[in-house]
Design a protein around this motif. Structure first.
Motif, short mmCIF file in Angstrom:
data_model
loop_
_atom_site.label_atom_id
_atom_site.label_comp_id
_atom_site.label_asym_id
_atom_site.label_seq_id
_atom_site.Cartn_x
_atom_site.Cartn_y
_atom_site.Cartn_z
N CYS A 64 0.83 -1.21 0.00
CA CYS A 64 0.00 0.00 0.00
C CYS A 64 0.87 1.25 0.00
CB CYS A 64 -0.91 0.01 1.23
SG CYS A 64 -2.30 -1.17 1.16
N VAL A 65 1.93 1.23 0.79
CA VAL A 65 2.83 2.38 0.88
C VAL A 65 3.57 2.59 -0.43
CG1 VAL A 65 4.84 3.35 2.06
CG2 VAL A 65 3.11 2.11 3.38
N MET A 130 -4.88 4.53 7.41
CA MET A 130 -5.94 4.06 8.29
C MET A 130 -6.18 2.56 8.10
SD MET A 130 -6.31 7.04 9.43
CE MET A 130 -7.61 6.80 10.63
N LYS A 131 -5.78 2.06 6.92
CA LYS A 131 -5.95 0.64 6.61
C LYS A 131 -4.97 0.28 5.51
CE LYS A 131 -9.51 -2.67 5.01
NZ LYS A 131 -10.91 -2.79 4.54
N ALA A 132 -4.34 -0.88 5.61
CA ALA A 132 -3.39 -1.30 4.58
C ALA A 132 -3.42 -2.83 4.49
CB ALA A 132 -1.98 -0.81 4.90
N THR A 133 -4.30 -3.35 3.66
CA THR A 133 -4.47 -4.79 3.50
C THR A 133 -4.47 -5.16 2.02
OG1 THR A 133 -6.90 -4.75 3.35
CG2 THR A 133 -5.92 -4.79 5.56
N ARG A 134 -4.52 -6.44 1.76
CA ARG A 134 -4.58 -6.92 0.38
C ARG A 134 -5.87 -6.46 -0.29
NH1 ARG A 134 -3.08 -13.05 -1.59
NH2 ARG A 134 -3.38 -12.72 -3.83
N VAL A 138 -6.39 2.42 2.74
CA VAL A 138 -7.09 3.67 3.04
C VAL A 138 -6.07 4.65 3.60
CG1 VAL A 138 -8.94 4.80 4.30
CG2 VAL A 138 -9.24 2.44 3.50
N LEU A 139 -5.85 5.73 2.88
CA LEU A 139 -4.88 6.74 3.27
C LEU A 139 -5.60 8.06 3.54
CD1 LEU A 139 -1.96 7.66 3.67
CD2 LEU A 139 -1.83 8.08 1.20
N PHE A 140 -5.41 8.58 4.75
CA PHE A 140 -6.03 9.84 5.16
C PHE A 140 -4.96 10.92 5.16
CE2 PHE A 140 -7.40 12.58 8.87
CZ PHE A 140 -8.40 13.25 8.17
N ILE A 141 -5.22 12.01 4.44
CA ILE A 141 -4.23 13.07 4.28
C ILE A 141 -4.84 14.41 4.65
CG2 ILE A 141 -2.69 14.25 2.65
CD1 ILE A 141 -2.72 11.71 0.94
N VAL A 142 -4.10 15.19 5.43
CA VAL A 142 -4.50 16.56 5.74
C VAL A 142 -3.49 17.48 5.05
CG1 VAL A 142 -4.93 18.28 7.51
CG2 VAL A 142 -5.47 15.88 7.95
N ASN A 143 -4.00 18.33 4.17
CA ASN A 143 -3.17 19.30 3.45
C ASN A 143 -3.36 20.70 4.02
OD1 ASN A 143 -2.03 17.47 1.70
ND2 ASN A 143 -2.85 18.40 -0.16
N THR A 162 -6.95 24.15 6.25
CA THR A 162 -6.69 22.71 6.24
C THR A 162 -7.74 22.03 5.38
OG1 THR A 162 -7.85 22.66 8.37
CG2 THR A 162 -5.47 22.40 8.42
N VAL A 163 -7.29 21.10 4.56
CA VAL A 163 -8.17 20.32 3.69
C VAL A 163 -7.88 18.84 3.94
CG1 VAL A 163 -8.81 19.79 1.31
CG2 VAL A 163 -8.14 22.12 1.93
N GLY A 164 -8.91 18.07 4.17
CA GLY A 164 -8.73 16.64 4.39
C GLY A 164 -9.24 15.83 3.22
N PHE A 165 -8.53 14.77 2.87
CA PHE A 165 -9.09 13.83 1.90
C PHE A 165 -8.65 12.42 2.23
CE2 PHE A 165 -5.35 15.74 -0.03
CZ PHE A 165 -4.64 14.69 -0.58
N LYS A 166 -9.56 11.50 1.97
CA LYS A 166 -9.34 10.09 2.30
C LYS A 166 -9.43 9.27 1.02
CE LYS A 166 -12.42 8.21 5.04
NZ LYS A 166 -13.15 7.80 6.26
N LEU A 167 -8.34 8.59 0.71
CA LEU A 167 -8.25 7.79 -0.51
C LEU A 167 -8.49 6.32 -0.18
CD1 LEU A 167 -4.97 9.27 -2.07
CD2 LEU A 167 -7.33 10.01 -2.47
N HIS A 168 -9.47 5.72 -0.84
CA HIS A 168 -9.69 4.27 -0.78
C HIS A 168 -9.16 3.69 -2.08
CE1 HIS A 168 -12.66 4.35 2.65
NE2 HIS A 168 -12.68 5.62 2.28
#
Length: 331
Positions: A64-65, A130-134, A138-143, A162-168
């Motif tokens: 995931c990383v 927030m989550k990293a599986t097969r 799920v990556l949560f980013i605050v810009n 501040t702007v937040g976005f969550k990538l699935h």
């Protein structure tokens, strides 16, 4: 009379005078026939091997990383959205709605490149997995973002927020290949949206652009549908309320029309969204008439919203508004 010893006869088959065939020949011929049949049915190609991957959670955490790093994702780099999103991908901001597929997302995010701004840019980023599986990453980013309003279409205002976005997203293998985002949830604080759309992008320049530059020039059918002329358009726009305290940009107010004017200026399918009277769009929907009243809590968890607030405070923004004014520099 041409007979052979019994022991040899038991392992020999005759095929006409003077010809003798041993069983091994039949076996070889059968193998060749099977191979020919398989090759024929597969178009002459061997069946592809199905890769097998480890189920070790640590392997997929790293994948995931690595996948995110290799993709070089940048929220504002809309020219690369077709690399990261598919037609089934969705993006949602509570106050403005849901956008599906790279095309709609690009139009929406490119509002930050509209003539309303001198610039809109990202200053810093705070990512957290927030989550990293097969099955899913799920990556949560605050810009930390900074924008300056073009005074031709608003007021001389500079804002940081501040702007937040969550990538699935998913990756297809342990090396992080096949990076694909299937959902993006986006967050702006309501007070910031109120400040930007009510006290920043506001005034006669915005109204005149919407009436003459968009509705009259590019949306003739909507102009006629509403029975508009130059004066009546301005009067009806001025009569609309500003952005409400929830920061909603999907209701019958100025904010929704400001947002969609940037789209309708270049794409007529957004013209119904500019209508003062309800008018269905290309998808059979009514925009800028009644809000869906989605709230941030529908898209983000309590701890995620708390992190946005905490980072806001760390960088010097009030906890309740999550933005501050910055120095305006004439361009």
């Amino acid at each position: 009379y041409g007979s052979v010893p019994t022991s040899e006869a038991a392992n020999t088959t005759t095929d006409g005078p003077g010809k003798k065939w041993r069983p091994i020949y039949f076996v070889a011929a059968a193998v060749v026939l099977i191979v020919i049949t398989v090759l024929y049915k597969s178009g002459g190609e061997s069946p592809p091997e199905v890769p097998t991957y480890s189920d070790d959670p640590a392997v997929w955490q790293q994948a995931c990383v690595v996948g995110f790093q290799k993709a070089e994702f940048d929220f504002l780099a809309t020219e690369r959205y077709n690399e990261w999103y598919t037609e089934d991908s969705v993006m949602q901001l509570a106050q403005s709605g849901t956008f599906k597929g790279p095309g709609e997302m690009i139009e929406y995010v490119d509002f930050t490149k509209a003539k309303f701004f001198d610039y809109y840019k990202s200053l810093d980023s705070y990512p957290q997995f927030m989550k990293a599986t097969r099955d899913e990453c799920v990556l949560f980013i605050v810009n930390i973002n900074k924008a300056q309003v073009n005074p031709t279409y608003g007021q001389p205002v500079c804002l940081e927020t501040t702007v937040g976005f969550k990538l699935h997203y998913t990756v297809s293998d342990p090396e992080g290949n096949g990076f694909n985002i299937h959902r993006t949830n986006l967050y702006y604080s309501a007070p910031f949206l109120v400040e930007l759309f009510s006290n920043g992008i506001t005034g006669d320049g915005v109204r005149d652009f919407i009436c003459e530059g968009v509705l009259h020039k590019n949306c003739g059918d909507v102009w006629d549908y509403n029975g508009l002329d130059e004066e009546s358009c301005k009067e009806r726009y001025d009569a609309l309320p500003g952005v409400n305290e929830g920061g909603y940009l999907d209701d019958k107010a100025k904010g929704c029309r400001i947002l969609h004017s940037a789209f309708a200026e270049v794409n007529k399918k957004h013209c119904p969204h500019m209508s003062f009277k309800p008018k269905k769009d290309y998808a059979g929907n009514y925009w800028c008439q009644e809000s869906g009243y989605v709230v941030a809590e529908d898209l983000f968890t309590g701890p995620e919203l708390a992190k946005i607030q905490n980072i806001s405070v760390e960088v010097g923004y009030p906890a309740d508004t999550q933005y501050k004014h910055c120095e305006y520099v004439a361009m």
